[in-house]
Design an enzyme around this catalytic site. Structure first.
Site, PDB file in Angstrom:
ATOM      1  N   HIS A  38      33.203  -6.645  27.714  1.00  0.00           N
ATOM      2  CA  HIS A  38      33.384  -7.218  29.041  1.00  0.00           C
ATOM      3  C   HIS A  38      34.083  -6.215  29.959  1.00  0.00           C
ATOM      4  O   HIS A  38      35.285  -6.337  30.251  1.00  0.00           O
ATOM      5  CB  HIS A  38      34.168  -8.530  28.956  1.00  0.00           C
ATOM      6  CG  HIS A  38      33.350  -9.655  28.414  1.00  0.00           C
ATOM      7  ND1 HIS A  38      33.891 -10.708  27.717  1.00  0.00           N
ATOM      8  CD2 HIS A  38      32.016  -9.882  28.452  1.00  0.00           C
ATOM      9  CE1 HIS A  38      32.922 -11.541  27.354  1.00  0.00           C
ATOM     10  NE2 HIS A  38      31.781 -11.058  27.787  1.00  0.00           N
ATOM     11  N   HIS A  71      31.361  -8.802  20.645  1.00  0.00           N
ATOM     12  CA  HIS A  71      31.811 -10.178  20.445  1.00  0.00           C
ATOM     13  C   HIS A  71      30.969 -10.918  19.421  1.00  0.00           C
ATOM     14  O   HIS A  71      31.252 -12.072  19.096  1.00  0.00           O
ATOM     15  CB  HIS A  71      31.780 -10.940  21.776  1.00  0.00           C
ATOM     16  CG  HIS A  71      32.587 -10.292  22.850  1.00  0.00           C
ATOM     17  ND1 HIS A  71      32.016  -9.574  23.872  1.00  0.00           N
ATOM     18  CD2 HIS A  71      33.920 -10.229  23.035  1.00  0.00           C
ATOM     19  CE1 HIS A  71      32.970  -9.108  24.660  1.00  0.00           C
ATOM     20  NE2 HIS A  71      34.133  -9.483  24.170  1.00  0.00           N
ATOM     21  N   CYS A  93      32.678  -6.533  16.296  1.00  0.00           N
ATOM     22  CA  CYS A  93      34.018  -6.129  15.851  1.00  0.00           C
ATOM     23  C   CYS A  93      34.259  -6.649  14.434  1.00  0.00           C
ATOM     24  O   CYS A  93      33.955  -7.800  14.130  1.00  0.00           O
ATOM     25  CB  CYS A  93      35.072  -6.699  16.799  1.00  0.00           C
ATOM     26  SG  CYS A  93      36.774  -6.460  16.217  1.00  0.00           S
ATOM     27  N   GLU A 123      31.915 -14.979  21.826  1.00  0.00           N
ATOM     28  CA  GLU A 123      32.482 -14.932  20.480  1.00  0.00           C
ATOM     29  C   GLU A 123      32.504 -16.317  19.846  1.00  0.00           C
ATOM     30  O   GLU A 123      32.104 -16.486  18.683  1.00  0.00           O
ATOM     31  CB  GLU A 123      33.907 -14.362  20.530  1.00  0.00           C
ATOM     32  CG  GLU A 123      34.583 -14.307  19.171  1.00  0.00           C
ATOM     33  CD  GLU A 123      36.034 -13.863  19.253  1.00  0.00           C
ATOM     34  OE1 GLU A 123      36.853 -14.392  18.476  1.00  0.00           O
ATOM     35  OE2 GLU A 123      36.340 -12.984  20.091  1.00  0.00           O
ATOM     36  N   THR A 164      39.672 -14.391  18.560  1.00  0.00           N
ATOM     37  CA  THR A 164      40.463 -13.192  18.252  1.00  0.00           C
ATOM     38  C   THR A 164      41.446 -12.848  19.361  1.00  0.00           C
ATOM     39  O   THR A 164      42.454 -12.194  19.113  1.00  0.00           O
ATOM     40  CB  THR A 164      39.546 -11.977  18.012  1.00  0.00           C
ATOM     41  OG1 THR A 164      38.675 -11.814  19.136  1.00  0.00           O
ATOM     42  CG2 THR A 164      38.732 -12.158  16.748  1.00  0.00           C
ATOM     43  N   SER A 220      36.938 -10.454  30.908  1.00  0.00           N
ATOM     44  CA  SER A 220      37.515 -10.165  29.595  1.00  0.00           C
ATOM     45  C   SER A 220      38.587 -11.198  29.259  1.00  0.00           C
ATOM     46  O   SER A 220      39.582 -11.338  29.974  1.00  0.00           O
ATOM     47  CB  SER A 220      38.125  -8.760  29.578  1.00  0.00           C
ATOM     48  OG  SER A 220      38.927  -8.569  28.441  1.00  0.00           O
ATOM     49  N   SER A 267      39.381  -3.882  26.422  1.00  0.00           N
ATOM     50  CA  SER A 267      38.064  -3.367  26.800  1.00  0.00           C
ATOM     51  C   SER A 267      38.126  -2.460  28.031  1.00  0.00           C
ATOM     52  O   SER A 267      37.121  -2.223  28.692  1.00  0.00           O
ATOM     53  CB  SER A 267      37.107  -4.541  27.064  1.00  0.00           C
ATOM     54  OG  SER A 267      37.649  -5.424  28.026  1.00  0.00           O
TER      55      SER A 267
END
Length: 733
Positions: A38, A71, A93, A123, A164, A220, A267
């Site tokens: 993002h 994500h 990730c 995510e 996360t 983000s 990010s």
């Protein structure tokens, strides 16, 4: 004005990995499925390199290479890619991948998966596709409302995890709610370690600054949370996507601030951070040399209210994909309601733009010693921030000799590690490091010094072989011969594996890279000290806890603390014992008491059987001479037989007392295990001996029969009044 840049601002490991994977596909007709991360600046940069973006798998042309964003993606995306036979690179990730695994396993076990996070985020959507049943809540309040809606909800098997980038305080409050109300729950700490570190660091930064600039994309999630956190603590915070996005209100009021903190989301590229730092440094050049102190900040906050905002929050919870809105929407939490910031201290550095550039572009050379801060873990590797343009990593093979050791068991995110640079890859921007090699260099000096000074060292046993074992001491392999391990000849050397041991270095040959050690020397030294203490306090009757060291046919040797004492076979049990192995074995822990000792000869006689359980005492309390008893024949001898009166007390039946007739041997009349009636003819309390007789009982019975035969036919009884009476049964006679 002073500028303070957060230590860990910018790309985290997962984001850096995703961007590098995507950038490495330049010229290969690659497209990301959704934004790789993002951040608009990164996406535009990738587009310039020909790496575009598709909204779905359906938008990808045949032959294209797909890139899964950091994500993660829904399970259906992978299925569609496989169905079409398309090449793809998975840039998810590793921390997010871990949640996919947990969610899938917990759901397969029939548990309800509850996720705390932004239900509209990529995510969360991807995680939900790994579950059969799930709920998504924005925070603990939404979860608590659901729990209270139906009492049955509190008894459901629940597996709780989070996004996360979740706020640490919200997660902690959620766990407290579940622990307080639910009866069948599991919690999984799935907040990214880099997120936790940034949140803790930003909280400390906001506490000491007059204003904070949070750099990052408004889409983000982790950037928005950093902004909300700083605003909550500091009161004045701006969210800027790049240098041109810094609110004019902040620049105009720059004379009113003593310190301005700068942090960035995970990010945010380093280039953007540098541009913001440069712009702020340029603004500093316009200030007078003398800066006036900050005035009352109430007016500043009012002027700053419109400087920056956060995107609207998402629905409070989503149940299996159906949105249901509740609660406060996107309102910022009351600062007073926030819990205390973490106790861990976060180092802050005041940097000028020039200093930042110098540090960012520092190069590394092979063989150089560097210090890095752990930023994350993956299977078999530790990732570090070296403060240079290179990202450092240490394979687990370069951390420990023990292949079973996990990095997370030794270190945590934020720890410092000193290591050697093994290999530098300027193309990939990575540096492979080795802690093991650095430890080895330092270790050789340590073992040489220990050998010279006869000092005791500690190591971990990692191998065993026919000749002995190998331990790692300060990164150096030390061979310990079998005779020096302290393990008995018939013992297993493998019992030492993975154990920490204390040893002395007996030989060091650096040229041959040979080091020899001895555990036994340390044990002997320790035993001497323990033995001296035993001899200082030992008394007859004193009790000790001991370990059976060895065994013979006549008894056992027991270690009572550096000193071995001998317990004779007769002192092992009150029962008849043919061999000590019937009572104990080598390695058994036993309680013993001192029967006698000789300090000059260093001999100690021990007893294991408890005096309070002495069967002779029980015998004398319940039996007397002339008692008629039942006894069990336990042993036949040429001169007679031994019979057990009670467990632990045997009596002798002499051959002459076995029968009223002459017999050649006891076996002619008796057999072992036979139970016989006999009379106790004699008891010797001093010698604790008992004599029994079957013959005496036979003769007694015979005498009684004789007496009965000689008795008169008429039975006369005398009444109480004194008159004679004849038994009615005898009147006819």
């Amino acid at each position: 004005m002073k500028l303070i840049l957060a230590e860990n601002a910018g790309f985290c490991f997962g984001v850096n990995r995703a961007v590098e994977l995507a950038a490495g596909l330049k010229g290969k007709n690659a497209k990301t499925i959704g934004p790789i991360i993002h951040n608009k600046n990164v996406i535009r940069s990738l587009e310039k390199d020909g790496i575009g973006m598709a909204g779905s798998v359906g938008e990808l042309e045949d032959g294209a290479t797909a890139v899964i964003c950091s994500h993660g993606a829904a399970k259906e995306v992978y299925d569609e890619l496989e169905r079409r036979g398309m090449d793809f690179v998975d840039a998810t990730c590793p921390f997010v991948k871990r949640i996919h695994t947990i969610a899938r396993e917990e759901s397969s076990a029939g548990r309800l998966v509850i996720i705390i996070g932004d239900g509209a985020h990529t995510e969360i959507k991807a995680i939900c596709t790994r579950c059969d049943r799930y709920l998504v809540f924005k925070d603990d309040k939404g979860l608590e409302k659901w729990l209270n809606a139906d009492e049955n909800n509190k008894n459901l098997p629940i597996s709780l995890m989070s996004q996360t980038t979740m706020d640490l305080n919200i997660w902690e409050n959620t766990c407290k709610t579940v622990k307080k109300q639910c009866t069948n729950f599991k919690t999984f700490g799935t907040i990214c370690s880099a997120t936790s570190l940034r949140q803790e660091e930003s909280a400390k930064l906001a506490e000491v600054c007059d204003a904070v600039i949070v750099i990052g994309d408004r889409q983000s999630a982790n950037t928005r949370r950093l902004y909300e956190l700083c605003l909550e603590i500091c009161g004045i915070a701006a969210l800027a996507e790049d240098a041109n996005d810094i609110p004019e209100e902040l620049l105009q009021l720059k004379n009113s601030y003593l310190t301005v903190g700068i942090t960035a989301g995970a990010s945010t590229p380093k280039r953007i951070i540098e541009e913001v730092m440069k712009k702020m440094n340029d603004e500093l050049k316009d200030l007078n040399n003398e800066l006036s102190p900050a005035e009352e900040r109430t007016d500043i906050r009012e002027d700053f209210d419109s400087a920056s905002t956060v995107a609207e929050s998402n629905p409070e919870f989503i149940e299996n994909g159906d949105a249901a809105t509740n609660g406060t929407g996107g309102e910022t939490a009351d600062p007073a309601a926030r819990t205390e910031s973490p106790e861990s201290e976060t180092e802050e550095r005041e940097l000028s733009f020039e200093e930042l550039l110098d540090q960012s572009f520092k190069t590394l050379t092979t063989g150089e010693k560097v210090t890095g801060i752990i930023t994350g873990f993956s299977t078999g590797e530790i990732y570090l921030d070296l403060g240079t343009k290179h990202a450092g990593y240490i394979p687990m093979t370069e951390i420990s000799e023990d292949a079973t050791v996990k990095a997370e068991d030794i270190y945590k995110v934020g720890d410092e590690i000193e290591a050697f640079v093994v290999r530098v890859n300027d193309v990939e921007g990575t540096a492979m490091l080795s802690k093991k090699r650095l430890d080895t260099v330092n270790g050789w000096e340590n073992v040489e010094e220990a050998c010279e000074n006869k000092a005791t060292m500690e190591g971990t046993v990692i191998e065993d072989n026919k000749g002995g074992v190998v331990a790692v001491v300060k990164g150096v392999r030390v061979f310990i011969p079998s005779s020096q391990t302290g393990v008995p000849k018939d013992g297993e050397l493998s019992a030492l594996l993975k154990k920490k041991v204390k040893l002395k270095i007996t030989e060091v040959n650096r040229a041959r890279r040979r080091v020899v050690g001895s555990i036994r020397l340390v044990d002997n030294e320790l035993n001497r000290e323990r033995a001296a203490k035993v001899w200082d306090v030992i008394e007859v009757g004193m009790k000790f806890g001991g370990v059976v060291k060895s065994m013979t046919s006549y008894g056992v040797f027991v270690d009572i603390g550096g000193v071995d004492g001998m317990a004779h076979i007769s002192e092992l049990s009150w029962q008849r014992v043919k061999h000590p192995s019937e009572v104990c074995k080598v390695g058994d822990e036993v309680e013993v008491y001192v029967i006698s000792f000789d300090p000059e000869k260093k001999k100690i006689s021990l007893g294991i059987r408890n005096p309070a359980d002495n069967p002779w005492a029980r015998f004398t309390e319940g039996f007397n001479e002339q008692d008629i008893i039942k006894a069990k024949v336990v042993k036949l001898m040429p001169f007679g037989a031994f019979a057990e009166v009670i467990p632990g007390v045997d009596g002798l039946i002499h051959i002459s007392q076995i029968s009223d007739k002459r017999i050649g041997k006891p076996g002619d009349a008796l057999s072992e295990g036979q139970v016989v009636d006999c009379k106790i003819t004699s008891i010797d309390n001093e010698k604790q001996k008992v004599w029994l007789s079957i013959r005496a009982l036979i003769e007694q019975v015979a005498d009684e029969k004789t007496q009965d035969a000689d008795a008169p036919d008429t039975i006369v009884a005398v009444s109480e009044e004194g008159s004679l009476e004849i038994d009615d049964s005898l009147k006819d006679d």
